[in-house]
Scaffold this motif. Structure first.
Motif, PDB file in Angstrom:
ATOM      1  N   ASN A 205       0.823  -1.219   0.000  1.00 36.24           N
ATOM      2  CA  ASN A 205       0.000   0.000   0.000  1.00 36.24           C
ATOM      3  C   ASN A 205       0.853   1.264   0.000  1.00 36.24           C
ATOM      4  OD1 ASN A 205      -2.166  -1.682  -0.023  1.00 36.24           O
ATOM      5  ND2 ASN A 205      -2.680  -1.434   2.154  1.00 36.24           N
TER       6      ASN A 205
ATOM      7  N   LEU B  84      -4.242  -2.629  -1.375  1.00 34.48           N
ATOM      8  CA  LEU B  84      -5.086  -1.642  -2.045  1.00 34.48           C
ATOM      9  C   LEU B  84      -4.693  -1.414  -3.505  1.00 34.48           C
ATOM     10  CD1 LEU B  84      -5.250   0.945   0.878  1.00 34.48           C
ATOM     11  CD2 LEU B  84      -7.217  -0.245  -0.107  1.00 34.48           C
TER      12      LEU B  84
ATOM     13  N   VAL C  64       0.135   3.903  -3.061  1.00 34.79           N
ATOM     14  CA  VAL C  64      -0.419   5.255  -2.909  1.00 34.79           C
ATOM     15  C   VAL C  64       0.438   6.309  -3.610  1.00 34.79           C
ATOM     16  CG1 VAL C  64      -1.749   4.832  -0.793  1.00 34.79           C
ATOM     17  CG2 VAL C  64       0.639   5.578  -0.617  1.00 34.79           C
TER      18      VAL C  64
ATOM     19  N   ASP D 206      -2.305   6.197   2.544  1.00 39.13           N
ATOM     20  CA  ASP D 206      -3.069   5.202   3.306  1.00 39.13           C
ATOM     21  C   ASP D 206      -3.106   5.626   4.768  1.00 39.13           C
ATOM     22  OD1 ASP D 206      -0.627   2.518   3.709  1.00 39.13           O
ATOM     23  OD2 ASP D 206      -0.329   4.647   3.259  1.00 39.13           O
TER      24      ASP D 206
ATOM     25  N   LYS E  66      -7.425   1.471   4.035  1.00 37.86           N
ATOM     26  CA  LYS E  66      -8.113   2.699   3.685  1.00 37.86           C
ATOM     27  C   LYS E  66      -7.131   3.694   3.102  1.00 37.86           C
ATOM     28  CE  LYS E  66     -12.124   1.343   4.869  1.00 37.86           C
ATOM     29  NZ  LYS E  66     -11.684   0.032   5.294  1.00 37.86           N
ATOM     30  N   VAL E  67      -7.596   4.354   2.039  1.00 33.13           N
ATOM     31  CA  VAL E  67      -6.755   5.353   1.408  1.00 33.13           C
ATOM     32  C   VAL E  67      -7.528   6.665   1.375  1.00 33.13           C
ATOM     33  CG1 VAL E  67      -7.492   4.587  -0.897  1.00 33.13           C
ATOM     34  CG2 VAL E  67      -5.396   5.908  -0.657  1.00 33.13           C
TER      35      VAL E  67
ATOM     36  N   THR F 218      -2.965   4.734   8.047  1.00 33.68           N
ATOM     37  CA  THR F 218      -2.624   3.696   9.025  1.00 33.68           C
ATOM     38  C   THR F 218      -2.531   4.309  10.420  1.00 33.68           C
ATOM     39  OG1 THR F 218      -0.316   3.935   8.361  1.00 33.68           O
ATOM     40  CG2 THR F 218      -1.553   2.137   7.358  1.00 33.68           C
TER      41      THR F 218
END
Lengths: 88, 372, 338
Positions: free
Chosen positions: C84, C205, C88, C223, C276-277, C225
């Motif tokens: 990820n 992702l 991104v 992302d 999640k981004v 985190t």
């Protein structure tokens, strides 16, 4: 002070009548019901209680909740001089 | 969420606000001399800031943030005593998350945990008892913290420990009761409070009758309130109506949870385990007569202080900090000249900045900057 | 594998370590580059430059406790996290290295499960684990198992995502619900006894981000985190000098996470996520971004949650329109009783 969340009693522990499962939003947690049970624990299943630190502290009175909401709904919308609300 | 979302309805918030605007005109309060309502309970403080209610109210209404946050009134020395016990190799010290960052003179329980002390976070006092059963070779100490809301749960946990003959379980008793606290507040000479929002969850234990002295002796209205936005605003309407109608009563806005007589079973277990006697010192409030709560003789064997004999610590609050003035409504957090400078959540002088319910932390966290 | 637990011998270059490498790592991560057993993976540059003109390079270490949690484990996390971080930036993740630091006494079963989970996740993400290392430390010198992964990927020449591109008026978009990983881990780690539909959102992702490359007007991705969405908003704000305003009513939340946040007095904006981004995109392109996200299973609950403002502060607009400053929390969220 004292976070309390309305949860629904879904089951009573058959081995420990003071222990029940309470549920809110699909989350379950063991709670102690000795402060709200009067002998017939099974009758609590389906009842909403206020849970604080893993203890059911109070039976939620659904009629009272309904009455509070009815009173709120009945409030006549007066001239809203409240321009600060809901800014675009 | 049932019984929560219904009480956050924006349309109802809006109409309650216009009710408040209408009713405040029927009173003698002005922007210069506003109605000062003390919300006793930190939970109310939290909700007021979280939802921005204080900024939606007319200038004739002002909140005074009260002392009803058990973490905020924790004397530093008591934290030091807890740390002393927690650092003993045979001890697992169990605490609610709220108290873990409160600074004593020797740092916080969190710091003690980083230094190797066994400090466990718990959600329920019962979890501490489970830990005691799982670790028979350890001594488990529960930090008994909180007002009457939390006391019954600690009392039942102690009753269970006694019944099950669990001998490696102890309670460090730091409970506080609300009525002596309010009495001492009301006896403060220059206190500026016109009315009280009563603590909803505490009242489900003690009921609404104990507050009657506030009306009878001090002539200030009390409305016991729930914690959702429409609860708090509706309670303010109730307070305003009392002033407009020249009344002074204890009213109960939170009937869905609070019976006027409270919870007799909860009061009974409190009386079975605890004894209320003696004067105690509270942070920012000083010595409060009859505010002491201890385990009674029957439960003496479970008393962590009797068992571990920690050094009695008296730590004076920093004279520069105005925690006490903030707690008693004599000044706002922003008027303390340490606020946001030397005293921030990162480097708190007092518990008001550490506890997420402390007036100072709430001011800091929810403070309003320039409009976006 | 004959041994039941990891011993110091497994990290000492002896036959035990050879057996571990051959029978566990090489067999699970199966690929030609790893099979050569050189001290370095030899990667064809032509193969990389076919897809872009910039190399993305990233590393991260994973020390999570507990090792296994609903929705994942340390191995899955170690792959997703680095994949990820590459994705991104707009990169196609290609190759990973992995370093294991194992505490003596770890059960072989646990290590095997973790390694197989890594292999499965790498396959799903379309990356190869091409080089690695194992160290075993004495009891107490590490907590069970630590994993480091580094990765390389290729960024297409047409892309230039980055925080300096952010402009006032841009939209803030997220691909789904907040806080699932953080709340799940808190409940496991502190043994809060909450049961139910709690699961980490730990996932690669890059498949979702593949949908976004064709869209003009994407400024940057990150992302969310550690520190959650709140931390990402602060990073964006500091880097570009503008403010971020998010609206509470627009934040996607799963029902159980809402329940946990009410029960424990916590804010979902501060909880960690692992799938999640947060995307900043121009106002014009925001609808396309939302459509692209929603066309993928990992974006079905995507939402526009706010916008970029001139005033360089991070704000939350509450349910009733009151804005307040959103500070970075001083510490990890902990449950409260009051």
């Amino acid at each position: 002070m004292c976070i309390g969340v309305p949860c629904k009693i879904t089951a009573i522990d058959p081995n420990q009548p003071t222990k029940a499962t309470a549920e809110v939003n699909g989350i379950q947690r063991d709670v102690n019901i000795s402060l709200v049970s009067s002998g017939n624990e099974q009758s609590l299943v389906g009842q909403w209680v206020l849970v604080h630190v893993g203890f059911a502290m109070s039976l939620l009175d659904e009629e009272e909740a309904e009455q509070t909401l009815t009173a709120l709904n009945a409030m006549q919308e007066e001239e809203p001089d409240v321009n600060i609300l809901f800014k675009p | 969420m049932q019984f929560i979302d219904e009480f956050r309805n924006p349309t109802q918030v809006k109409s309650l606000l216009s009710q408040i605007h209408a009713w405040v005109k029927k009173t003698s309060f002005t922007a210069e001399k506003p109605l000062q309502i003390m919300e006793v309970c930190g939970g109310h403080t939290h909700a007021i800031f979280k939802f921005g209610l204080e900024r939606l109210l007319p200038p004739e209404i002002e909140f005074i943030h009260g002392p009803g946050c058990p973490v905020c009134v924790l004397p530093m020395g008591r934290i030091d005593a807890c740390i002393e016990i927690a650092k003993r190799p045979e001890v697992i010290f169990c605490t609610f998350g709220d108290a873990i960052r409160v600074p004593g003179r020797q740092g916080s329980l969190l710091k003690a945990r980083q230094e190797g002390a066994a400090v466990r976070l718990i959600y329920s006092p019962m979890d501490a008892l489970t830990i005691a059963e799982q670790n028979p070779d350890k001594k488990i100490v529960l930090f008994g913290l909180g007002f009457e809301t939390t006391m019954p749960s600690v009392a039942i946990t102690l009753q269970q420990a006694k019944q099950r003959n669990i001998t490696n379980f102890f309670v460090f008793c730091q409970h506080i009761t609300i009525i002596p606290t309010l009495k001492s507040l009301l006896m403060t000479p220059d206190i500026q409070i016109d009315a009280f929002l009563g603590p909803g969850h505490l009242s489900m234990v003690i009921g609404t009758h104990p507050y009657s002295f506030i009306c009878e002796q001090y002539h200030k209205p009390v409305v016991v309130s729930g914690f959702e936005p429409t609860d708090i605003l509706q309670s303010i309407v109730m307070v305003l109506k009392q002033f407009a109608n020249k009344q002074c009563l204890v009213e109960n806005q939170y009937r869905r949870v609070v019976p006027d007589e409270g919870n007799p079973r909860a009061l009974a277990v409190i009386n079975d385990v605890f004894i209320m006697q003696g004067d105690d010192e509270w942070r920012g409030l000083g010595i409060i007569p009859d505010s002491g709560v201890r385990l009674n003789e029957t439960y003496a064997a479970f008393d962590a202080e009797k068992h571990f004999q920690p050094k009695q610590q008296r730590v004076a609050d920093d004279p520069q900090s105005r925690c006490g003035d903030v707690l008693t409504g004599r000044c706002k957090p922003l008027e303390c000249h340490l606020f946001g400078k030397q005293c921030t959540p990162e480097s708190a002088y007092g518990a008001l900045m550490v506890s997420s319910e402390g007036a100072c932390a709430a001011y800091y966290q929810y403070r309003q900057g320039e409009p976006a | 594998m004959t041994s039941k637990t990891i011993s110091l011998a497994h990290g000492s270059g002896t036959s035990a370590s050879q057996t571990l490498i051959d029978e566990l790592f090489i067999s699970a991560f199966k690929n030609d580059l790893l099979a050569t057993k050189e001290d370095q993976a030899r990667i064809s540059l032509n193969h990389l430059t076919a897809d872009g003109n910039q190399l993305a390079f990233s590393t991260d270490s994973y020390v999570i406790d507990p090792l296994f949690f609903p929705g994942g484990n340390i191995g899955k996390l170690a792959i997703c996290g680095t994949v990820n971080d590459l994705a991104v930036g707009g990169a196609y993740p290609r190759y990973l290295s992995c370093g294991f630091i194992i505490e003596e006494g770890l059960s072989m079963d646990i290590l095997t499960q973790v390694v197989h989970s890594m292999a499965e996740t790498a396959k799903a993400a379309g990356v190869s684990i091409v080089t690695g290392d194992t160290k075993v430390v004495p009891r107490g010198a590490a907590d069970k198992l630590f994993i480091n992964t580094a990765g390389i990927g290729v960024i297409p020449a047409t892309l230039n995502w980055g925080m300096p591109q952010i402009q006032v008026g841009d939209k803030i978009i997220i691909n789904g619900t907040l806080g699932d990983h953080g709340a799940t881990i808190l409940n496991e780690r502190e043994q809060l006894g909450l049961m139910g539909a709690l699961s980490s959102d730990c996932t690669p992702l890059n498949g979702l981000i593949d949908q976004l490359r064709p869209i003009k007007g994407i400024r940057t991705l990150r992302d969310a985190t550690r520190g959650g969405v709140n931390a990402v908003l602060h990073e964006f704000s500091q880097a570009c000098g503008y403010g971020m305003l998010v609206e509470e009513s627009l934040l996607p939340l799963s029902s159980p996470i809402r329940g946990i946040c009410e029960l424990l007095g916590l804010d979902p904006l501060n909880f960690a996520n692992e799938g999640k981004v947060v995307i900043i995109a121009s106002e014009d392109s925001a609808p396309d971004v939302l459509d692209a996200l929603k066309s993928h299973p990992l974006g079905s609950q995507a939402a526009i949650i706010g916008s970029v403002t001139q005033n360089p502060q991070v704000y939350l607009r509450g349910l009733y329109g009151v804005d307040r400053i959103l500070d970075l929390p001083q510490h990890e969220p902990l449950p409260r009783i009051c």
